[in-house]
Design a protein around this motif. Structure first.
Motif, mmCIF file in Angstrom:
data_model
loop_
_atom_site.group_PDB
_atom_site.id
_atom_site.type_symbol
_atom_site.label_atom_id
_atom_site.label_comp_id
_atom_site.label_asym_id
_atom_site.label_seq_id
_atom_site.Cartn_x
_atom_site.Cartn_y
_atom_site.Cartn_z
ATOM 1 N N LEU A 150 0.773 -1.357 0.015
ATOM 2 C CA LEU A 150 -0.205 -0.153 0.120
ATOM 3 C C LEU A 150 1.003 1.262 0.005
ATOM 4 C CD1 LEU A 150 -2.650 -1.106 2.645
ATOM 5 C CD2 LEU A 150 -2.919 -1.120 0.446
ATOM 6 N N THR A 151 0.454 2.574 -0.556
ATOM 7 C CA THR A 151 0.976 3.568 -0.501
ATOM 8 C C THR A 151 0.876 4.350 0.801
ATOM 9 O OG1 THR A 151 -0.952 4.933 -1.287
ATOM 10 C CG2 THR A 151 0.624 3.952 -2.793
ATOM 11 N N GLU A 154 -3.006 5.377 1.263
ATOM 12 C CA GLU A 154 -3.753 4.179 1.529
ATOM 13 C C GLU A 154 -3.682 3.122 2.687
ATOM 14 O OE1 GLU A 154 -3.157 3.269 -3.360
ATOM 15 O OE2 GLU A 154 -2.342 1.699 -1.896
ATOM 16 N N VAL A 192 -10.859 8.188 -4.283
ATOM 17 C CA VAL A 192 -9.764 7.520 -5.038
ATOM 18 C C VAL A 192 -9.000 6.510 -4.382
ATOM 19 C CG1 VAL A 192 -7.635 7.718 -6.302
ATOM 20 C CG2 VAL A 192 -9.504 9.571 -6.544
ATOM 21 N N PHE A 193 -8.703 6.844 -3.068
ATOM 22 C CA PHE A 193 -7.842 5.749 -2.250
ATOM 23 C C PHE A 193 -8.739 4.694 -1.904
ATOM 24 C CE2 PHE A 193 -5.296 9.672 -0.528
ATOM 25 C CZ PHE A 193 -4.352 9.404 -1.297
ATOM 26 N N ARG A 196 -8.746 2.303 -5.028
ATOM 27 C CA ARG A 196 -7.567 1.782 -4.893
ATOM 28 C C ARG A 196 -7.458 0.404 -3.854
ATOM 29 N NH1 ARG A 196 -2.994 6.583 -5.049
ATOM 30 N NH2 ARG A 196 -3.631 7.451 -7.189
ATOM 31 N N LYS A 199 -9.465 -2.618 -5.096
ATOM 32 C CA LYS A 199 -8.626 -3.451 -6.107
ATOM 33 C C LYS A 199 -7.537 -4.363 -5.494
ATOM 34 C CE LYS A 199 -9.515 -0.072 -9.795
ATOM 35 N NZ LYS A 199 -8.799 0.885 -10.926
ATOM 36 N N LYS A 200 -6.950 -3.538 -4.553
ATOM 37 C CA LYS A 200 -5.756 -4.479 -3.858
ATOM 38 C C LYS A 200 -6.188 -5.524 -2.929
ATOM 39 C CE LYS A 200 -2.516 -0.932 -4.464
ATOM 40 N NZ LYS A 200 -1.398 -0.090 -3.840
#
Length: 223
Positions: A150-151, A154, A192-193, A196, A199-200
């Motif tokens: 993860l970023t 995130e 947005v986060f 994401r 999806k992960k």
């Protein structure tokens, strides 16, 4: 998670800010008691590191005023080593924990993690919801036993939701807790986060409650 650092000594303040940020939290700093009291009363923080020897308004007075106003944010008090009387007064005034100077950075971070965890009613450093696991000690995430990369943002968003399992969290609340006060905040980035992360992980892990926000089911609810 946003942490308020109330420390007037510039070098120690920067050390504390660095420790907190390296642990994956957002750090905000105050250099005097009046500023710390105002910010803690008007802004949203998940925990406070409070030095008792602050100028303008001492840390003990800051703490007492917060508690008298009904603010329950977790507070870790920094005290002089060996001054047991100061520790007792701080705890009686409403401190949740204390740490003597000089201190070891990992211990301070561990104590902060514990304070945040306890304030959310959680006992373990590893937070779980079904196949999702988040280890707050090393900021790692796995799903179904497989690591998930993860970023920074995130992770911060997911960590906050995991600390609030079973509770609907609004976009505004997420924005308050994962960004610094002076950051250019845009509520659309939360969506947005979340996209994401879905999806992960899996689409159903983070639930959207229309018109209200997002929620991750508690481990008991998933089980």
């Amino acid at each position: 998670m946003r942490i308020l650092i109330a420390e007037d000594e510039p070098r120690l303040q920067q050390q504390l800010v660095s420790l907190v940020e390296e642990a994956g939290y957002v750090a905000e700093a105050s250099s005097d008691g009046q500023d710390a009291h105002y910010r803690g009363s008007t802004e949203v923080f998940d925990a406070v590191v409070l030095d008792l020897g602050l100028p303008l308004l001492d840390g003990l007075s800051v703490l007492k005023r917060w508690r008298e106003a009904g603010l329950s944010l977790p507070v870790l008090v920094l005290t002089a080593r060996g001054n047991w009387h100061e520790k007792v007064i701080g705890i009686d005034a409403g401190a949740d924990d204390y740490l003597a100077k000089p201190f070891h950075g990992p211990e301070l971070v561990a104590r902060l993690r514990a304070l945040i965890r306890r304030s959310a009613g959680l006992a373990s450093a590893i937070l779980r919801s079904g196949a999702l696991s988040l280890d707050t000690r090393n900021a790692t995430v796995s799903f179904g036993g497989a690591p998930v990369a993860l970023t920074s943002h995130e992770y911060k968003l997911l960590e906050y939701l995991m600390h609030r399992q079973g509770v609907i969290v609004s976009r505004a609340e997420l924005t308050e807790h994962i960004y610094a006060q002076d950051f250019d905040r845009d509520s659309n980035t939360i969506e947005v986060f979340v996209g994401r992360l879905r999806k992960k992980l899996e689409p159903g892990v983070i639930q959207t409650v229309r018109g209200l926000g997002y929620r991750i089911a508690s481990h008991e609810q998933v089980s």
